[in-house]
Design an enzyme around this catalytic site. Structure first.
Site, PDB file in Angstrom:
ATOM      1  N   HIS A 164       0.871  -1.200   0.000  1.00  0.00           N
ATOM      2  CA  HIS A 164       0.000   0.000   0.000  1.00  0.00           C
ATOM      3  C   HIS A 164       0.897   1.236   0.000  1.00  0.00           C
ATOM      4  O   HIS A 164       1.482   1.585   1.020  1.00  0.00           O
ATOM      5  CB  HIS A 164      -0.914   0.019   1.225  1.00  0.00           C
ATOM      6  N   HIS A 176       1.602   5.370  -1.704  1.00  0.00           N
ATOM      7  CA  HIS A 176       1.260   6.550  -2.514  1.00  0.00           C
ATOM      8  C   HIS A 176       2.545   7.111  -3.110  1.00  0.00           C
ATOM      9  O   HIS A 176       3.465   7.470  -2.367  1.00  0.00           O
ATOM     10  CB  HIS A 176       0.589   7.618  -1.645  1.00  0.00           C
ATOM     11  N   LEU A 177       2.586   7.184  -4.434  1.00  0.00           N
ATOM     12  CA  LEU A 177       3.793   7.687  -5.106  1.00  0.00           C
ATOM     13  C   LEU A 177       3.598   9.064  -5.731  1.00  0.00           C
ATOM     14  O   LEU A 177       4.569   9.658  -6.202  1.00  0.00           O
ATOM     15  CB  LEU A 177       4.252   6.696  -6.185  1.00  0.00           C
ATOM     16  N   ARG A 178       2.346   9.565  -5.770  1.00  0.00           N
ATOM     17  CA  ARG A 178       2.067  10.885  -6.372  1.00  0.00           C
ATOM     18  C   ARG A 178       2.511  10.914  -7.836  1.00  0.00           C
ATOM     19  O   ARG A 178       2.608   9.877  -8.472  1.00  0.00           O
ATOM     20  CB  ARG A 178       2.727  12.030  -5.570  1.00  0.00           C
ATOM     21  N   ASN A 185      -5.034   7.419  -6.147  1.00  0.00           N
ATOM     22  CA  ASN A 185      -5.703   8.689  -5.805  1.00  0.00           C
ATOM     23  C   ASN A 185      -4.853   9.900  -6.177  1.00  0.00           C
ATOM     24  O   ASN A 185      -4.505  10.720  -5.338  1.00  0.00           O
ATOM     25  CB  ASN A 185      -6.079   8.716  -4.308  1.00  0.00           C
ATOM     26  N   LYS A 211      -9.372  -0.072  -5.964  1.00  0.00           N
ATOM     27  CA  LYS A 211      -9.451   0.575  -4.656  1.00  0.00           C
ATOM     28  C   LYS A 211     -10.791   1.277  -4.463  1.00  0.00           C
ATOM     29  O   LYS A 211     -11.194   2.087  -5.298  1.00  0.00           O
ATOM     30  CB  LYS A 211      -8.310   1.598  -4.529  1.00  0.00           C
ATOM     31  N   HIS A 246     -10.593   1.419   1.659  1.00  0.00           N
ATOM     32  CA  HIS A 246     -10.334   2.405   2.708  1.00  0.00           C
ATOM     33  C   HIS A 246     -11.520   2.264   3.651  1.00  0.00           C
ATOM     34  O   HIS A 246     -12.621   2.707   3.338  1.00  0.00           O
ATOM     35  CB  HIS A 246     -10.217   3.820   2.138  1.00  0.00           C
ATOM     36  N   HIS A 263      -4.754  -0.509   5.776  1.00  0.00           N
ATOM     37  CA  HIS A 263      -4.293   0.280   6.935  1.00  0.00           C
ATOM     38  C   HIS A 263      -5.257   0.210   8.118  1.00  0.00           C
ATOM     39  O   HIS A 263      -5.805   1.224   8.549  1.00  0.00           O
ATOM     40  CB  HIS A 263      -4.012   1.747   6.562  1.00  0.00           C
ATOM     41  N   LEU A 310      -4.899   9.281   7.883  1.00  0.00           N
ATOM     42  CA  LEU A 310      -6.244   8.698   7.904  1.00  0.00           C
ATOM     43  C   LEU A 310      -6.186   7.238   7.477  1.00  0.00           C
ATOM     44  O   LEU A 310      -5.530   6.943   6.482  1.00  0.00           O
ATOM     45  CB  LEU A 310      -7.179   9.467   6.960  1.00  0.00           C
ATOM     46  N   ASP A 345       1.412   2.639   3.528  1.00  0.00           N
ATOM     47  CA  ASP A 345       0.583   3.832   3.338  1.00  0.00           C
ATOM     48  C   ASP A 345       1.441   5.093   3.391  1.00  0.00           C
ATOM     49  O   ASP A 345       0.949   6.155   3.799  1.00  0.00           O
ATOM     50  CB  ASP A 345      -0.568   3.908   4.357  1.00  0.00           C
ATOM     51  N   HIS A 349       3.288  14.424   1.659  1.00  0.00           N
ATOM     52  CA  HIS A 349       2.760  15.777   1.453  1.00  0.00           C
ATOM     53  C   HIS A 349       3.878  16.732   1.832  1.00  0.00           C
ATOM     54  O   HIS A 349       4.612  16.485   2.805  1.00  0.00           O
ATOM     55  CB  HIS A 349       1.570  16.060   2.372  1.00  0.00           C
TER      56      HIS A 349
HETATM   57  O1  DOR Z   1      -3.361   9.612   5.551  1.00  0.00           O
HETATM   58  C1  DOR Z   1      -3.705   9.305   4.425  1.00  0.00           C
HETATM   59  N1  DOR Z   1      -3.126   9.860   3.344  1.00  0.00           N
HETATM   60  N2  DOR Z   1      -4.699   8.432   4.278  1.00  0.00           N
HETATM   61  C2  DOR Z   1      -5.226   8.174   3.075  1.00  0.00           C
HETATM   62  O2  DOR Z   1      -6.150   7.402   3.014  1.00  0.00           O
HETATM   63  C3  DOR Z   1      -4.740   8.871   1.872  1.00  0.00           C
HETATM   64  C4  DOR Z   1      -3.386   9.361   2.040  1.00  0.00           C
HETATM   65  C5  DOR Z   1      -2.975  10.365   0.981  1.00  0.00           C
HETATM   66  O3  DOR Z   1      -3.147  10.075  -0.202  1.00  0.00           O
HETATM   67  O4  DOR Z   1      -2.459  11.424   1.339  1.00  0.00           O
HETATM   68 ZN    ZN Z   2      -3.312   5.082   1.498  1.00  0.00          ZN
END
Ligand code: DOR
Ligand code: ZN
Length: 347
Positions: free
Chosen positions: A13, A15-17, A41, A99, A136, A174, A219, A247, A251
């Site tokens: 799980h 996130h690579l942006r 996402n 997802k 989620h 998560h 989250l 996860d 940011h």
């Molecule tokens: O904390 C989180 N950040 N929970 C998520 O479900 C999404 C993720 C994000 O993409 O920033």
């Molecule tokens: Zn996530």
């Protein structure tokens, strides 16, 4: 024990942006992990096979030279996702899951699902072609306390959804509560859960220690200590239904240190060190390899990795901040001293 060897792990799980942010973070995951399930996402969500394929190429192009990292793509489920889209995704071999974000639950979830019954035909197709559903697991119903959203999701969504699609493979992503760990441990059928390092290491006090600490906000949000303890028990139990998913959700520091700060902990650079710290504290380092390197590929029907990596005991300090394109980013546990350090592949 001063050295720990394990099969190279995967991150189930991540996130690579995109763009400069992708370029700034992907090398960190590629250094530790062979593969990762990549979350869809983005600002413009990855909803079609074509978009997943193009995103996969951007990820591969952003990798440091010589890395063998394999992005395992996912589709973002919307109420407009057609059964044909999941069949094509399955046939492609590059998409490994779909997802489900409840609309409004988290970062870039506005295009998510308001009522899972509206996507029944698509879920039926996923069950038929055996493409896993990643959830989620939080309800977004106004009035439900933010700390209760996961356990309400089990009763209101997960149980009825899985009753209707009993053969659908599901990953409860998560997990953060004793109730979720208990559900995954005891539920019938093909279910698993990913567990993040932050939910193994911290309880919700971490968000409020001496002031408001945005770098511990993610989250689903951190919960009480009793829940952390239950998650540690699940992750270190050797039960193959629980496996590694960081996860890691980068940011910019500026976007988290803000009047309305973004949710997400950045753990990619030191993910294994964080997990090793949690497993060592539980006296369970011997269970780390199963959690990190065996049960994920087994659940997804992929081969386990062959190469071994090494972790060594010895104190080192997590950097206070790291470059993030034109910005900076603060990793989880910035400035703290950890006792385990990733030492790369075994030679
Ligand atoms: O904390 C989180 N950040 N929970 C998520 O479900 C999404 C993720 C994000 O993409 O920033
Ligand atoms: Zn996530």
């Amino acid at each position: 024990m001063n050295e720990l060897r394990l099969l190279r792990p995967d991150d189930w799980h991540l996130h690579l942006r995109d763009g400069a942010q992708l370029a700034a973070v992907v090398g960190a995951s590629a250094a530790q992990f062979a593969r990762a399930i990549v979350m869809p996402n983005l600002g413009a969500p990855v909803v079609t096979l074509e978009q997943a394929s193009a995103y996969r190429e951007r990820i591969r192009a952003a990798l440091p030279p010589g890395s063998a990292f394999e992005p395992l793509m996912t589709l973002y489920l919307t109420e407009a996702t057609e059964p044909a889209a999941v069949r094509a995704a399955r046939a492609s071999g590059i998409v490994h899951a779909v997802k489900l974000y409840p609309a409004g639950a988290t970062t870039n979830s506005a295009a998510g699902v308001r009522d899972w019954r509206r996507v029944s035909a698509t879920l039926a197709a996923m069950q038929e072609v055996d493409l896993p559903l990643l959830v989620h697991g939080e309800v977004t119903t106004p009035g439900i306390d933010v700390f209760d959203r996961e356990q309400v999701f089990i009763d209101q969504v997960l149980v009825p959804l899985r009753e209707q699609f009993p053969a659908l493979r599901v990953v409860f992503e998560h997990i953060t509560t004793r109730q979720a760990a208990e559900y995954v441990r005891t539920a019938p059928g093909r279910i698993a859960a990913t567990v993040t390092p932050q939910h193994l290491l911290y309880n919700r006090n971490a968000i409020f220690t001496g002031g408001l600490r945005p770098h511990w906000y993610c989250l689903p949000v951190l919960k009480r200590e009793e829940h952390r303890v239950a998650l540690v028990a699940a992750a270190t139990s050797g039960n193959p239904r629980f496996f590694l998913g960081t996860d890691s959700a980068p940011h910019a520091a500026r976007a988290k240190e803000h009047a309305c700060g973004c949710a997400g902990c950045f753990t990619a650079p030191h993910a294994l060190e964080l997990y090793a710290t949690a497993f060592a504290a539980a006296g369970a380092l011997g269970k780390l390899e199963g959690f990190a390197s065996w049960y994920g590929p087994d659940f997804y029907g992929l081969p386990r990795n062959r190469e071994q990596v090494v972790l060594r005991r010895g104190p080192w300090q997590v950097p206070a901040s790291l470059p993030f394109g034109a910005e900076t980013i603060v990793p989880l546990a910035a400035g703290e001293t950890l006792d385990w350090q990733f030492a790369g592949a075994l030679r």
